[in-house]
Design an enzyme around this catalytic site. Structure first.
Site, PDB file in Angstrom:
ATOM      1  N   HIS A 100       0.822  -1.202   0.000  1.00 20.59           N
ATOM      2  CA  HIS A 100       0.000   0.000   0.000  1.00 20.59           C
ATOM      3  C   HIS A 100       0.861   1.259   0.000  1.00 20.59           C
ATOM      4  CE1 HIS A 100      -2.891   3.077   1.266  1.00 20.59           C
ATOM      5  NE2 HIS A 100      -3.803   2.274   0.765  1.00 20.59           N
ATOM      6  N   GLU A 172      -4.337   1.565  -7.212  1.00 17.16           N
ATOM      7  CA  GLU A 172      -4.616   2.705  -6.339  1.00 17.16           C
ATOM      8  C   GLU A 172      -3.632   3.828  -6.663  1.00 17.16           C
ATOM      9  OE1 GLU A 172      -6.752   1.334  -2.388  1.00 17.16           O
ATOM     10  OE2 GLU A 172      -4.579   1.262  -2.209  1.00 17.16           O
TER      11      GLU A 172
END
Length: 258
Positions: A100, A172
């Site tokens: 992430h 993302e």
């Protein structure tokens, strides 16, 4: 056979332990028997904090899957504060998130580290939720090339070790995380389309999904249609009713494409 869609929900570190379990109870009551889940059209994966993994798994029930927000590159050893893949699998996790943007920017994780974590997940029978995305906003084609190259590098350690299995690749874009709205639709479809092309027919990673995260919320999946295979939700799923709405969208898409 893999489900048609993946909906992931990362709770990050927003909730207390009590709040997390209350949220899990409400989610199970609202969507535990949702037709999209019951039919196998979607896998719903919830990623709470490490201390909440076991009680969340017990609270959510078997129909809703549980994953970890991170895992160690190693399976065991003198690594204070780390949690290895074997233990995550032992307590009922099916997925593990790796790479992430927050861990990259705040904790300095590199492609090398993320690639090793991806391999560790596969080695232990966990489905990696592999986050990829460009740091700065560019045109869609440039972004697609960037994340395609990133995914190629991240898969290197797994390929070198002869590992294979299913992936969930979460696109993302860093610049869209935390914003009021997602990236533009044409940007999402272009980048996710390139990633799906990269994975299509890859014998090492069959039945893999490409999903979108980055300020994703209710209404986005309907707008994107079948150009993505799901969403990775953050704060927009803090309201369980919003999560139920996303699952309604999955069910509608399934009916349209039936």
């Amino acid at each position: 056979m893999a489900p048609g869609f993946t909906i992931g929900v990362s709770l990050k570190m927003y909730f207390s332990h009590v709040h997390t379990l209350a949220w899990c109870r409400e989610v199970r009551a609202l969507v535990g028997s949702h037709p999209a889940i019951r039919s196998g059209a979607v896998e719903l994966v919830v990623l709470p904090t490490f201390p909440a993994l076991v009680p969340a798994h017990l609270t959510l029930g078997e129909a809703i899957r549980v994953g970890a927000q991170d895992l160690s590159v190693a399976d065991d050893g003198p690594l204070t504060g780390e949690v290895g893949g074997p233990e995550l699998a032992e307590i009922g996790c099916s997925h593990a998130e790796v790479g992430h943007a927050e861990r990259r920017t705040l904790l300095g994780e590199t492609d090398r580290t993320v690639g090793k974590k991806l391999a560790a997940a596969l080695r232990n029978g966990l489905v990696p939720i592999v986050c990829v995305g460009e740091a700065d906003q560019t045109d869609p084609e440039s972004a697609a090339r960037t994340v395609s190259e990133e995914l190629h590098h991240l898969l290197g350690p797994a390929r070198a070790d002869g590992l294979h299995g299913r992936l969930v690749v979460a696109y993302e874009p860093h610049w869209a995380i935390g914003r009021p709205e997602s990236a533009p639709l044409d940007h999402i479809t272009t980048v996710c389309g390139r990633l799906r092309d990269d994975l299509r027919g890859d014998a090492d990673f069959p039945d893999s999904h490409v999903i979108y995260g980055g300020s994703a919320g209710p209404g986005l999946l309907s707008a994107l249609g079948d150009s993505v295979q799901g969403l990775f939700l953050g704060r927009f799923a803090h309201d369980p009713h919003a999560l139920a709405h996303v699952l309604d969208e999955v069910h509608t898409l399934k009916e349209v494409n039936a």
